[in-house]
Design an enzyme around this catalytic site. Structure first.
Site, PDB file in Angstrom:
ATOM      1  N   MET A  27      17.217 -15.641  19.761  1.00  0.00           N
ATOM      2  CA  MET A  27      16.897 -16.498  20.912  1.00  0.00           C
ATOM      3  C   MET A  27      15.384 -16.731  20.970  1.00  0.00           C
ATOM      4  O   MET A  27      14.847 -17.108  22.025  1.00  0.00           O
ATOM      5  CB  MET A  27      17.411 -15.873  22.202  1.00  0.00           C
ATOM      6  CG  MET A  27      18.942 -15.740  22.202  1.00  0.00           C
ATOM      7  SD  MET A  27      19.668 -15.736  23.840  1.00  0.00           S
ATOM      8  CE  MET A  27      18.870 -14.329  24.578  1.00  0.00           C
ATOM      9  N   GLY A  28      14.683 -16.481  19.872  1.00  0.00           N
ATOM     10  CA  GLY A  28      13.244 -16.742  19.830  1.00  0.00           C
ATOM     11  C   GLY A  28      12.429 -15.670  20.511  1.00  0.00           C
ATOM     12  O   GLY A  28      12.922 -14.576  20.779  1.00  0.00           O
ATOM     13  N   ALA A  29      11.141 -16.003  20.824  1.00  0.00           N
ATOM     14  CA  ALA A  29      10.172 -15.009  21.312  1.00  0.00           C
ATOM     15  C   ALA A  29      10.199 -13.806  20.364  1.00  0.00           C
ATOM     16  O   ALA A  29      10.432 -12.676  20.772  1.00  0.00           O
ATOM     17  CB  ALA A  29      10.465 -14.607  22.756  1.00  0.00           C
ATOM     18  N   HIS A  31       9.639 -10.874  17.586  1.00  0.00           N
ATOM     19  CA  HIS A  31       8.781  -9.689  17.480  1.00  0.00           C
ATOM     20  C   HIS A  31       9.123  -8.966  16.185  1.00  0.00           C
ATOM     21  O   HIS A  31       9.924  -9.460  15.372  1.00  0.00           O
ATOM     22  CB  HIS A  31       8.960  -8.797  18.709  1.00  0.00           C
ATOM     23  CG  HIS A  31      10.396  -8.483  19.030  1.00  0.00           C
ATOM     24  ND1 HIS A  31      11.206  -7.758  18.188  1.00  0.00           N
ATOM     25  CD2 HIS A  31      11.184  -8.843  20.076  1.00  0.00           C
ATOM     26  CE1 HIS A  31      12.410  -7.652  18.716  1.00  0.00           C
ATOM     27  NE2 HIS A  31      12.432  -8.311  19.866  1.00  0.00           N
ATOM     28  N   HIS A  34      12.802  -8.623  15.085  1.00  0.00           N
ATOM     29  CA  HIS A  34      13.356  -9.802  14.422  1.00  0.00           C
ATOM     30  C   HIS A  34      12.829  -9.889  12.981  1.00  0.00           C
ATOM     31  O   HIS A  34      13.576 -10.216  12.060  1.00  0.00           O
ATOM     32  CB  HIS A  34      12.952 -11.081  15.167  1.00  0.00           C
ATOM     33  CG  HIS A  34      13.467 -11.171  16.576  1.00  0.00           C
ATOM     34  ND1 HIS A  34      12.667 -11.013  17.675  1.00  0.00           N
ATOM     35  CD2 HIS A  34      14.713 -11.407  17.063  1.00  0.00           C
ATOM     36  CE1 HIS A  34      13.372 -11.172  18.774  1.00  0.00           C
ATOM     37  NE2 HIS A  34      14.628 -11.402  18.436  1.00  0.00           N
ATOM     38  N   LYS A 146      19.993  -2.555  18.174  1.00  0.00           N
ATOM     39  CA  LYS A 146      19.533  -2.437  19.554  1.00  0.00           C
ATOM     40  C   LYS A 146      20.592  -2.962  20.514  1.00  0.00           C
ATOM     41  O   LYS A 146      20.831  -2.391  21.567  1.00  0.00           O
ATOM     42  CB  LYS A 146      18.232  -3.203  19.759  1.00  0.00           C
ATOM     43  CG  LYS A 146      17.502  -2.751  20.992  1.00  0.00           C
ATOM     44  CD  LYS A 146      16.595  -3.798  21.515  1.00  0.00           C
ATOM     45  CE  LYS A 146      17.357  -4.603  22.489  1.00  0.00           C
ATOM     46  NZ  LYS A 146      16.723  -5.635  23.185  1.00  0.00           N
ATOM     47  N   SER A 182      11.696  -5.713  22.382  1.00  0.00           N
ATOM     48  CA  SER A 182      12.612  -6.678  22.987  1.00  0.00           C
ATOM     49  C   SER A 182      11.801  -7.850  23.494  1.00  0.00           C
ATOM     50  O   SER A 182      10.676  -7.663  23.996  1.00  0.00           O
ATOM     51  CB  SER A 182      13.344  -6.023  24.162  1.00  0.00           C
ATOM     52  OG  SER A 182      13.946  -7.019  24.964  1.00  0.00           O
ATOM     53  N   SER A 183      12.359  -9.044  23.399  1.00  0.00           N
ATOM     54  CA  SER A 183      11.662 -10.220  23.953  1.00  0.00           C
ATOM     55  C   SER A 183      11.436 -10.021  25.451  1.00  0.00           C
ATOM     56  O   SER A 183      10.473 -10.521  26.017  1.00  0.00           O
ATOM     57  CB  SER A 183      12.489 -11.481  23.715  1.00  0.00           C
ATOM     58  OG  SER A 183      12.813 -11.590  22.343  1.00  0.00           O
ATOM     59  N   ARG A 184      12.329  -9.280  26.098  1.00  0.00           N
ATOM     60  CA  ARG A 184      12.214  -9.083  27.556  1.00  0.00           C
ATOM     61  C   ARG A 184      11.099  -8.101  27.921  1.00  0.00           C
ATOM     62  O   ARG A 184      10.723  -8.034  29.090  1.00  0.00           O
ATOM     63  CB  ARG A 184      13.548  -8.608  28.138  1.00  0.00           C
ATOM     64  CG  ARG A 184      14.615  -9.707  28.139  1.00  0.00           C
ATOM     65  CD  ARG A 184      15.840  -9.332  28.947  1.00  0.00           C
ATOM     66  NE  ARG A 184      16.714 -10.480  29.186  1.00  0.00           N
ATOM     67  CZ  ARG A 184      17.754 -10.817  28.417  1.00  0.00           C
ATOM     68  NH1 ARG A 184      18.083 -10.073  27.369  1.00  0.00           N
ATOM     69  NH2 ARG A 184      18.478 -11.877  28.703  1.00  0.00           N
TER      70      ARG A 184
HETATM   71  P1  AMP Z   1      17.662 -11.849  20.469  1.00  0.00           P
HETATM   72  O1  AMP Z   1      16.608 -12.836  20.076  1.00  0.00           O
HETATM   73  O2  AMP Z   1      17.228 -10.893  21.517  1.00  0.00           O
HETATM   74  O3  AMP Z   1      18.995 -12.491  20.732  1.00  0.00           O
HETATM   75  O4  AMP Z   1      17.887 -10.944  19.180  1.00  0.00           O
HETATM   76  C1  AMP Z   1      18.206 -11.511  17.934  1.00  0.00           C
HETATM   77  C2  AMP Z   1      18.614 -10.406  17.007  1.00  0.00           C
HETATM   78  O5  AMP Z   1      17.544  -9.489  16.867  1.00  0.00           O
HETATM   79  C3  AMP Z   1      19.806  -9.606  17.540  1.00  0.00           C
HETATM   80  O6  AMP Z   1      20.685  -9.310  16.475  1.00  0.00           O
HETATM   81  C4  AMP Z   1      19.155  -8.373  18.087  1.00  0.00           C
HETATM   82  O7  AMP Z   1      19.997  -7.246  18.092  1.00  0.00           O
HETATM   83  C5  AMP Z   1      18.015  -8.176  17.116  1.00  0.00           C
HETATM   84  N1  AMP Z   1      16.957  -7.340  17.699  1.00  0.00           N
HETATM   85  C6  AMP Z   1      16.382  -7.499  18.917  1.00  0.00           C
HETATM   86  N2  AMP Z   1      15.485  -6.505  19.129  1.00  0.00           N
HETATM   87  C7  AMP Z   1      15.492  -5.721  18.036  1.00  0.00           C
HETATM   88  C8  AMP Z   1      14.795  -4.533  17.654  1.00  0.00           C
HETATM   89  N3  AMP Z   1      13.905  -3.954  18.448  1.00  0.00           N
HETATM   90  N4  AMP Z   1      15.072  -3.992  16.432  1.00  0.00           N
HETATM   91  C9  AMP Z   1      15.990  -4.572  15.615  1.00  0.00           C
HETATM   92  N5  AMP Z   1      16.675  -5.693  15.920  1.00  0.00           N
HETATM   93  C10 AMP Z   1      16.435  -6.253  17.112  1.00  0.00           C
END
Ligand code: AMP
Length: 277
Positions: A27-29, A31, A34, A146, A182-184
């Site tokens: 979902m972007g943002a 780190h 990702h 995560k 986390s993006s959050r």
């Molecule tokens: P999101 O952008 O939050 O939807 O995350 C995209 C992908 O990145 C998902 O498969 C998450 O589980 C993974 N992800 C998010 N945070 C982490 C992290 N700290 N370490 C490893 N994978 C992550």
């Protein structure tokens, strides 16, 4: 790296790729968590396709869809730097055109934990992931540990629908103090960020307690107490088996999972419980 926003172009470009294609939805943002997914994708495939789509279906009405961080340029730079070949950035009208009427529900594993506190969330996740899989037709797909329950939901869906995609779970990347990236985390004030470290610490302590053969429910209660003391409002803390059901014995205990609010930010985390031999 090619950034594509149009579905027919995606199909053309994807169709021309030879060899193994890995897909990483986000979902972007972005780190370093990702980034790790992209690196592992690169190691396991000839081409890496990443997507950025803040999926409205997986946010309830009262959740943070409108304030979810968006950083397209920095994200694209980071993806290009990790060897991503194609960045798929559809808009909501491309994903959910007028008349869209399908929902993918994975029962059982979707129902407790985050599924209980975020009604409809995993329907939104399963629907968008199924749709992205259909658009991209990857050979492998990578998801972070995560989001432990999300990983389980996607694995179940891939098996149940015979999608023929290998799902790879990637261990959680953490800041130096242990907080899961986390993006959050961008929502946290300096003070909240300092307090947030209590989340991984509480999970570590509870996991160690269980591994010393202490009662599972006592370990959960202790973790909840630790989180409350640090100023968290708890959604759930649970020691679960490999099907994400409450673990009854140490032998069953696979993972400790938690979700808790600090201020207006909801954080989740989990860690493995490795029973000593
Ligand atoms: P999101 O952008 O939050 O939807 O995350 C995209 C992908 O990145 C998902 O498969 C998450 O589980 C993974 N992800 C998010 N945070 C982490 C992290 N700290 N370490 C490893 N994978 C992550």
């Amino acid at each position: 790296m090619q950034t594509i926003r149009d579905l027919s172009q995606l199909r053309r470009v994807r169709g021309a790729l030879r060899g193994k294609v890995a897909f990483v939805p986000t979902m972007g943002a972005l780190h370093a968590g990702h980034r790790r997914l992209m690196e592992i994708a690169r190691e396991n495939a000839d081409h890496v396709i990443a997507s950025i789509f803040v999926n409205p279906l997986q946010f309830a009405k009262n959740e943070d869809l409108s304030r979810y961080p968006r950083r397209e340029e920095a994200d694209a730079e980071m993806l290009a730097d990790t060897g991503v070949t194609i960045l798929w950035m559809p808009d909501a009208a491309t994903m959910y055109p007028h008349g869209f009427a399908t929902t993918v529900t994975v029962s059982g594993v979707s129902e407790g934990l985050c599924g209980a506190s975020r009604l409809g969330h995993f329907d939104g996740v399963a629907t968008v992931v199924a749709k992205l899989f259909g658009q991209i037709r990857p050979n492998i797909a990578l998801f972070g540990e995560k989001d432990w329950q999300q990983l389980a939901v996607v694995r179940r869906m891939v098996i149940d629908l015979d999608l023929g995609i290998s799902v790879i779970g990637v261990p959680t990347e953490r800041d130096a103090d242990g907080l899961a990236l986390s993006s959050r985390n961008a929502y946290l004030s300096v003070e909240e960020r300092r307090a947030a470290v209590a989340l991984p610490q509480a999970l570590d302590n509870a996991a160690n307690t269980v591994m010393m053969d202490k009662p599972i429910r006592d370990a959960e209660a202790q973790a909840m107490q630790d989180l409350e003391n640090a100023g968290f409002r708890i959604d759930y803390v649970a020691i679960v088996d490999s099907d994400l059901r409450p673990a009854k014995t140490l032998a069953d205990a696979d993972r400790i999972v938690a979700a808790a609010w600090i201020g207006t930010t909801r954080l989740i985390d989990n860690r493995a419980i490795k029973a000593t031999a």
